[in-house]
Design an enzyme around this catalytic site. Structure first.
Site, PDB file in Angstrom:
ATOM      1  N   GLN A  96      -6.526  -0.797  -7.735  1.00 44.62           N
ATOM      2  CA  GLN A  96      -7.528  -0.651  -7.928  1.00 44.62           C
ATOM      3  C   GLN A  96      -7.222   1.387  -7.442  1.00 44.62           C
ATOM      4  OE1 GLN A  96      -8.827  -3.703  -6.770  1.00 44.62           O
ATOM      5  NE2 GLN A  96      -8.214  -4.050  -9.158  1.00 44.62           N
ATOM      6  N   THR A 156      -3.024  -1.790 -18.127  1.00 49.84           N
ATOM      7  CA  THR A 156      -1.530  -3.114 -17.705  1.00 49.84           C
ATOM      8  C   THR A 156      -2.309  -4.121 -18.349  1.00 49.84           C
ATOM      9  OG1 THR A 156      -0.777  -0.910 -16.582  1.00 49.84           O
ATOM     10  CG2 THR A 156      -0.218  -2.994 -16.345  1.00 49.84           C
ATOM     11  N   SER A 211       4.429  13.784 -10.112  1.00 52.60           N
ATOM     12  CA  SER A 211       5.242  13.466 -10.730  1.00 52.60           C
ATOM     13  C   SER A 211       4.857  13.818 -11.652  1.00 52.60           C
ATOM     14  CB  SER A 211       4.655  11.602 -10.550  1.00 52.60           C
ATOM     15  OG  SER A 211       5.124  10.958 -11.518  1.00 52.60           O
ATOM     16  N   LYS A 263      -0.724   4.206  -8.735  1.00 51.85           N
ATOM     17  CA  LYS A 263       0.141   3.695  -7.784  1.00 51.85           C
ATOM     18  C   LYS A 263       0.967   3.344  -7.492  1.00 51.85           C
ATOM     19  CE  LYS A 263      -3.234   1.226  -6.362  1.00 51.85           C
ATOM     20  NZ  LYS A 263      -4.295   2.084  -8.325  1.00 51.85           N
ATOM     21  N   GLY A 264       1.716   2.348  -8.941  1.00 52.02           N
ATOM     22  CA  GLY A 264       2.647   1.433  -8.778  1.00 52.02           C
ATOM     23  C   GLY A 264       4.185   2.693  -8.413  1.00 52.02           C
ATOM     24  N   ALA A 300      -5.841  -6.010 -11.265  1.00 49.67           N
ATOM     25  CA  ALA A 300      -4.525  -4.884 -11.410  1.00 49.67           C
ATOM     26  C   ALA A 300      -3.198  -4.711 -11.543  1.00 49.67           C
ATOM     27  CB  ALA A 300      -4.434  -4.774  -9.557  1.00 49.67           C
ATOM     28  N   GLY A 301      -2.805  -3.664 -12.083  1.00 51.06           N
ATOM     29  CA  GLY A 301      -1.111  -3.965 -12.717  1.00 51.06           C
ATOM     30  C   GLY A 301      -1.167  -2.741 -12.416  1.00 51.06           C
ATOM     31  N   HIS A 302       0.045  -2.188 -12.085  1.00 47.60           N
ATOM     32  CA  HIS A 302       1.066  -1.776 -12.041  1.00 47.60           C
ATOM     33  C   HIS A 302       1.961  -1.618 -13.053  1.00 47.60           C
ATOM     34  CE1 HIS A 302      -0.795  -0.913  -8.255  1.00 47.60           C
ATOM     35  NE2 HIS A 302       0.150  -1.215  -7.651  1.00 47.60           N
ATOM     36  N   GLY A 310       6.673  12.406 -14.605  1.00 48.04           N
ATOM     37  CA  GLY A 310       7.360  11.748 -15.413  1.00 48.04           C
ATOM     38  C   GLY A 310       7.222   9.759 -15.134  1.00 48.04           C
ATOM     39  N   ASP A 314      -5.963   2.983 -11.486  1.00 45.24           N
ATOM     40  CA  ASP A 314      -4.627   3.292 -12.493  1.00 45.24           C
ATOM     41  C   ASP A 314      -4.233   4.511 -11.888  1.00 45.24           C
ATOM     42  OD1 ASP A 314      -5.612   0.843 -14.067  1.00 45.24           O
ATOM     43  OD2 ASP A 314      -7.211   2.284 -14.610  1.00 45.24           O
ATOM     44  N   ARG A 356      -8.195   3.643 -22.013  1.00 47.96           N
ATOM     45  CA  ARG A 356      -9.096   4.269 -20.477  1.00 47.96           C
ATOM     46  C   ARG A 356      -9.989   5.501 -20.759  1.00 47.96           C
ATOM     47  NH1 ARG A 356      -3.398   3.983 -17.761  1.00 47.96           N
ATOM     48  NH2 ARG A 356      -2.832   1.522 -17.012  1.00 47.96           N
TER      49      ARG A 356
END
Length: 427
Positions: free
Chosen positions: A223, A298, A412, A16-17, A39-41, A414, A13, A304
Site C-alpha cells: 500500500q 493488481t 522509471s 513499488k514492485g 496488496a499486489g505488485h 516504462g 499502486d 483506479r
C-alpha cells in the site's frame, strides 16, 4: 548502506514492485513487513509479467532471500497458490522464509469483511474483501491465530475452538449468515501448516543477523503512506502501517538499523477505493491516463481513480517517513500531453493550505492550487539517461523535486526492468 526501506508515497499502486525488483538485484535479502494479500505488485522481466501478492518480488532473483515477516497477515491458501504459480514458471521458492509470528487470515475474516462492507452501504470503505481488516482486528483483540500455531495441532485446536465459537455466534446472530464447521477449518489449516512448515522460522533473528553481517537488506511495504491507519486518510485506510516506521515493528528490528528510506511516487496520482482525492480527474483526460497507465488493481482489477500530481501529499509523505530520496515512476504515461498540472497547495474556504490537513472533512472540501508546466511530445520509453529526457520532462522532475524538498534518486519510464534510470547509487 545495508538496510533500506521502500515505501509508497501516495495511496499505493505507485510502482513499488518495479522499484523493489530493480533494487533486489543488489540485495541479499528482501523483507515484506506489513499488509496481506490485499496488496499486489506487478513486475515485468524480459517481457514476462509476474503478479505477486504476498511474496516479495525479490524472489525473481535466484540468490535473494525473501522474508514474510511478523507484521504481515498471511492467507495460507493464497501464499501456497502463489508459490506454486512461481514454481510453474521456473522460479525457485526455497529461499522463502515466513515468520511464525505472522497472523493467519481465516475464511471467517473474509466473510466478515464482505458482510461489513455490505452493511455500510454508501459508506463502504472500499476494501478488497480479502479479510485483512478483520484479521488485524483479531490480532489487536489478542484472539488471532498465528502461522506457528498451525504447526502444533493441540494448540491450534484450542485456539480455533475458542475463536470459532465467537465468530459463528457473530455470523449467525448479527448477520444471519451460515456458520463455519470446526473440523473442516481445523483439518484444512493443519494441512496448510504442514505445507508451510519448511519455510517457517524466527525471521527477526535472521533479518538482524543479515544486517549485522553487513548484508544488503531491503524492506518492502505494501500500500502507501496515505493508507496508513494512523497517518493516512482515515477511515479510508488499510489496517496496518505502510509508513517507514512500520518496517521496524513489522520485521522485528530496531530503528537504528535502518539507514535510508526511499519513497515511490507516480508522476501523477492514483488511488483505489473511496475517500477524498483533491486532484482527481473525472473526465476524458483521466480516462486516457488510466488506460495508458494500465491503472487497474493488481489484486481486484478495479479501475483506479486518476489525478494530477499532488505535491502536498508528497511533502506529507516526506515528513512522516523521513524520506531520503524519491523514486518517480510512470513518467512515460504523460507523453504527448501539451501541458501538465502540479498541485502545490490547497485552498480551503479562502485559506491557503501548504500542509496536508488532518481533517477528512477539510480535505473533502479542499481544492488544489495548480502550477501549469509544459508537456513533451517525444516518447520517452526508450530513454536510459536523465540527460536524454526532453527538456520539459526534466523541468517537470525539477519542479517536483523543488516542491517536495526531497532529491529524486530514480526515474522509471516504462514497465520493464530495463526502463529504470538510477540517478545515484541507491544501496
Amino acid at each position: 548502506m545495508s538496510a533500506i526501506v521502500v515505501v509508497g508515497a501516495q495511496w499505493g499502486d505507485e510502482g513499488k514492485g518495479k522499484v523493489i525488483d530493480f533494487l533486489s538485484e543488489q540485495a541479499d535479502m528482501v523483507v515484506r513487513h506489513q499488509g496481506g494479500s490485499n496488496a499486489g505488485h506487478t513486475v515485468v522481466v524480459h517481457d514476462q509479467e509476474y503478479k505477486l501478492h504476498l511474496i516479495p518480488s525479490g524472489i525473481l532473483y535466484p540468490d535473494t532471500v525473501c522474508v514474510i515477516a511478523n507484521g504481515v497477515v498471511v492467507d495460507p491458501k493464497t501464499l501456497l497458490d502463489e508459490m506454486a504459480y512461481l514454481r510453474q514458471r521456473g522460479v525457485d521458492t526455497d529461499r522463502l522464509k515466513i515468520s511464525a509470528q505472522a497472523h493467519v487470515v481465516m475464511p471467517y475474516h473474509a466473510r466478515l469483511d464482505a458482510l461489513n462492507e455490505l452493511r455500510r452501504g454508501d459508506q463502504k470503505l472500499g476494501t478488497t474483501l480479502r479479510g485483512i481488516g478483520p484479521a488485524y482486528m483479531d490480532k489487536a483483540a489478542r484472539i488471532g491465530i498465528r502461522v506457528g500455531d498451525l504447526l502444533h495441532p493441540a494448540e491450534f485446536r484450542e485456539r480455533l475452538e475458542r475463536v470459532l465459537e465467537e465468530k459463528n455466534r457473530l455470523l449467525s446472530k448479527a448477520y444471519d449468515a451460515d456458520p463455519f464447521t470446526f473440523e473442516e477449518l481445523y483439518d484444512t489449516f493443519l494441512e496448510y501448516g504442514e505445507a508451510l512448515r519448511p519455510y517457517v522460522t524466527n525471521t527477526s533473528i535472521i533479518i538482524n543477523q543479515a544486517i549485522d553481517r553487513g548484508d544488503r537488506v531491503l524492506f518492502e511495504g505494501a500500500q502507501g503512506t496515505m493508507l496508513d491507519i494512523d497517518h493516512g486518510t482515515y477511515p479510508y485506510v488499510t489496517s496496518s502501517h505502510p509508513v517507514a516506521g512500520g518496517a521496524t515493528i513489522g520485521a522485528g528490528v530496531g530503528p537504528t538499523k535502518i539507514h535510508r528510506v526511499y519513497g515511490v511516487a507516480k508522476a501523477y496520482t492514483t488511488r483505489v477505493g473511496d475517500g477524498p482525492f483533491p486532484t482527481e480527474l473525472r473526465d476524458a483526460l483521466g480516462d486516457q491516463i488510466r488506460q495508458r497507465g494500465h491503472e487497474f488493481g493488481t489484486t481486484t482489477g478495479r479501475p483506479r481513480r486518476v489525478g494530477w500530481l499532488d505535491t502536498v501529499v508528497l511533502r506529507y509523505a516526506a515528513r512522516v517517513n523521513g524520506l531520503s530520496g524519491l523514486a518517480v515512476t510512470r513518467l512515460d504515461v504523460l507523453d504527448g500531453l501539451p501541458e501538465l498540472q502540479i498541485a502545490s497547495a490547497y485552498q480551503y474556504r479562502g485559506t491557503l493550505l501548504d500542509e496536508f490537513p488532518e481533517s477528512a472533512s477539510v480535505l473533502a472540501e479542499a481544492t488544489p492550487v495548480y502550477e501549469t508546466v509544459p508537456g513533451w511530445t517525444e516518447p520517452i520509453g526508450q530513454v536510459r539517461r536523465l540527460a536524454d529526457l526532453p527538456a520539459a520532462a526534466r523541468h517537470y522532475l525539477d519542479r517536483l523535486e523543488a516542491l517536495v524538498g526531497v532529491p529524486i534518486v530514480l526515474v522509471s519510464v516504462g514497465r520493464e526492468r530495463s526502463s529504470t534510470i538510477p540517478l545515484e547509487e541507491l544501496f
